[in-house]
Design a protein around this motif. Structure first.
Motif, PDB file in Angstrom:
ATOM      1  N   CYS A  28       0.793  -8.002  -0.499  1.00  0.00           N
ATOM      2  CA  CYS A  28       0.556  -6.560  -0.632  1.00  0.00           C
ATOM      3  C   CYS A  28       1.544  -5.899  -1.591  1.00  0.00           C
ATOM      4  O   CYS A  28       1.217  -4.893  -2.231  1.00  0.00           O
ATOM      5  CB  CYS A  28       0.636  -5.888   0.737  1.00  0.00           C
ATOM      6  N   SER A  50      -6.326  -0.745  -2.312  1.00  0.00           N
ATOM      7  CA  SER A  50      -7.376  -0.497  -1.326  1.00  0.00           C
ATOM      8  C   SER A  50      -8.570   0.160  -2.002  1.00  0.00           C
ATOM      9  O   SER A  50      -8.415   1.094  -2.799  1.00  0.00           O
ATOM     10  CB  SER A  50      -6.837   0.413  -0.218  1.00  0.00           C
ATOM     11  N   THR A  78      -2.677  -2.385   2.409  1.00  0.00           N
ATOM     12  CA  THR A  78      -1.758  -2.541   3.534  1.00  0.00           C
ATOM     13  C   THR A  78      -1.899  -3.931   4.150  1.00  0.00           C
ATOM     14  O   THR A  78      -2.922  -4.595   3.991  1.00  0.00           O
ATOM     15  CB  THR A  78      -2.020  -1.484   4.616  1.00  0.00           C
ATOM     16  N   GLU A  79      -0.863  -4.343   4.892  1.00  0.00           N
ATOM     17  CA  GLU A  79      -0.923  -5.648   5.560  1.00  0.00           C
ATOM     18  C   GLU A  79      -2.066  -5.694   6.570  1.00  0.00           C
ATOM     19  O   GLU A  79      -2.743  -6.712   6.717  1.00  0.00           O
ATOM     20  CB  GLU A  79       0.405  -5.949   6.268  1.00  0.00           C
ATOM     21  N   ARG A  80      -2.264  -4.589   7.273  1.00  0.00           N
ATOM     22  CA  ARG A  80      -3.329  -4.549   8.266  1.00  0.00           C
ATOM     23  C   ARG A  80      -4.689  -4.760   7.601  1.00  0.00           C
ATOM     24  O   ARG A  80      -5.526  -5.532   8.095  1.00  0.00           O
ATOM     25  CB  ARG A  80      -3.310  -3.217   9.006  1.00  0.00           C
ATOM     26  N   ALA A  81      -4.899  -4.097   6.468  1.00  0.00           N
ATOM     27  CA  ALA A  81      -6.165  -4.240   5.753  1.00  0.00           C
ATOM     28  C   ALA A  81      -6.324  -5.663   5.228  1.00  0.00           C
ATOM     29  O   ALA A  81      -7.428  -6.236   5.258  1.00  0.00           O
ATOM     30  CB  ALA A  81      -6.237  -3.232   4.609  1.00  0.00           C
ATOM     31  N   ARG A 120      -5.031  -8.453   6.511  1.00  0.00           N
ATOM     32  CA  ARG A 120      -5.330  -9.375   7.612  1.00  0.00           C
ATOM     33  C   ARG A 120      -6.799  -9.247   8.040  1.00  0.00           C
ATOM     34  O   ARG A 120      -7.452 -10.237   8.370  1.00  0.00           O
ATOM     35  CB  ARG A 120      -4.393  -9.098   8.786  1.00  0.00           C
ATOM     36  N   HIS A 121      -7.288  -8.011   8.039  1.00  0.00           N
ATOM     37  CA  HIS A 121      -8.699  -7.785   8.382  1.00  0.00           C
ATOM     38  C   HIS A 121      -9.601  -8.441   7.340  1.00  0.00           C
ATOM     39  O   HIS A 121     -10.630  -9.065   7.685  1.00  0.00           O
ATOM     40  CB  HIS A 121      -8.974  -6.285   8.452  1.00  0.00           C
ATOM     41  N   LYS A 145      -9.567 -12.234   7.823  1.00  0.00           N
ATOM     42  CA  LYS A 145     -10.310 -12.579   9.039  1.00  0.00           C
ATOM     43  C   LYS A 145     -11.819 -12.507   8.785  1.00  0.00           C
ATOM     44  O   LYS A 145     -12.586 -13.333   9.298  1.00  0.00           O
ATOM     45  CB  LYS A 145      -9.925 -11.627  10.164  1.00  0.00           C
ATOM     46  N   SER A 199      -6.062 -17.265  11.097  1.00  0.00           N
ATOM     47  CA  SER A 199      -5.675 -15.932  10.641  1.00  0.00           C
ATOM     48  C   SER A 199      -5.022 -16.054   9.267  1.00  0.00           C
ATOM     49  O   SER A 199      -4.890 -17.157   8.720  1.00  0.00           O
ATOM     50  CB  SER A 199      -4.679 -15.312  11.624  1.00  0.00           C
ATOM     51  N   TYR A 255      -1.953 -15.758   8.667  1.00  0.00           N
ATOM     52  CA  TYR A 255      -0.736 -16.556   8.845  1.00  0.00           C
ATOM     53  C   TYR A 255      -1.053 -18.047   8.879  1.00  0.00           C
ATOM     54  O   TYR A 255      -0.240 -18.885   8.465  1.00  0.00           O
ATOM     55  CB  TYR A 255      -0.025 -16.134  10.128  1.00  0.00           C
TER      56      TYR A 255
END
Length: 281
Positions: free
Chosen positions: A163, A214, A222-225, A227-228, A231, A243, A245
């Motif tokens: 990111c 984004s 973002t990291e959250r985005a 990871r989503h 996934k 995941s 990771y």
């Protein structure tokens, strides 16, 4: 599964209703309900002798000792530790909810301990699974997503480092391309294979400053985005239990087969060789 009294079912229904606003999927809610029916049926059956064979549910009759007995009863029928722990965790959730809403004066489940789980070996992504993942992002994603997945698979850099990558951090003009990642005082060079170098050169022509933006905000991803995003493609490829990771771990295990420990530590940005040793066991 034994029958549950009307009072017990009323409690289960109230608890399940309280979960519906938590964005849980229907399968998870069904598992909660099944776990509680199993426990309440077992609990009420234990008390039938003293209640003239009438099923009666009472929170206050459930002690820590009874919960330990229930755990031991599940162990005797050779249930998997993960199944036993799931049922105990569901009971803990129920008691927390019941105590919060005044259904019970004391949370007897607070001190019940879960079973230790055997450590299973990491899921290594084989060549066929790797191809499925790359095919999934190629078929269903854009160029940005393809670059992200290839970097995560073939460089092992962290989600946060992905990111924070900027265009100036990518050096593809060198014979063997590198990206420069890490905190300001711990910057490191991570080598790129030809596949990553080629797709980065194609992608960088469309961006300045932060490499990955984004689509919604136009700001740094973002990291959250991220990871989503990862996934989503893992699901499309049918790779369960993995995941973002997992891709870093997979890189570490593969690289350890042909790289020295100290070199791998530098590439992955480990502060301690003890962390790197994980990949050589």
């Amino acid at each position: 599964m034994r029958n549950v009294s009307s009072k017990g079912m009323e409690i289960i229904d109230l608890f399940i209703d309280s979960l519906r606003g938590r964005n849980l999927n229907s399968r998870t809610i069904q598992e909660y309900a099944a776990d509680l029916k199993h426990f309440m049926g077992w609990h009420e059956y234990q008390g039938m002798e003293t209640c003239q064979n009438v099923l009666i549910f009472s929170f206050d009759q459930i002690t820590l000792k009874e919960l330990v007995t229930y755990k031991e009863a599940m162990k005797k029928v050779d249930l998997k530790p993960s199944t036993i722990n799931r049922r105990l965790s569901t009971i803990k959730l129920l008691f927390h909810w019941a105590h919060h809403h005044g259904f019970v004066r004391k949370d007897s489940s607070k001190h019940i301990k879960l079973l230790p789980l055997p450590k299973s070996p990491p899921h290594m992504i084989n060549n066929e699974e790797e191809k499925r993942l790359l095919d999934a992002v190629k078929a269903h994603g854009n160029l940005r997503d393809q670059v992200i997945l290839k970097l995560m698979i073939f460089t092992g850099i962290r989600a946060g480092e992905i990111c924070n990558l900027k265009v100036v951090d990518v050096k593809t003009f060198q014979k063997s391309g590198v990206i420069i990642v890490g905190a300001e005082n711990q910057r490191r060079k991570v080598p790129l294979n030809n596949m990553c170098k080629s797709i980065l050169e194609k992608y960088m022509a469309t961006n300045t400053n932060y490499l990955f933006l984004s689509k919604k905000t136009g700001e740094r991803l973002t990291e959250r985005a991220l990871r989503h995003l990862v996934k989503k493609y893992l699901d499309i490829a049918g790779l369960e239990g993995l995941s973002a990771y997992s891709l870093r771990h997979n890189f570490g295990y593969r690289k350890a087969a042909k790289t020295s420990m100290h070199k791998l530590a530098r590439i992955m940005g480990h502060n301690s060789l003890n962390t790197t040793m994980t990949y050589f066991k």
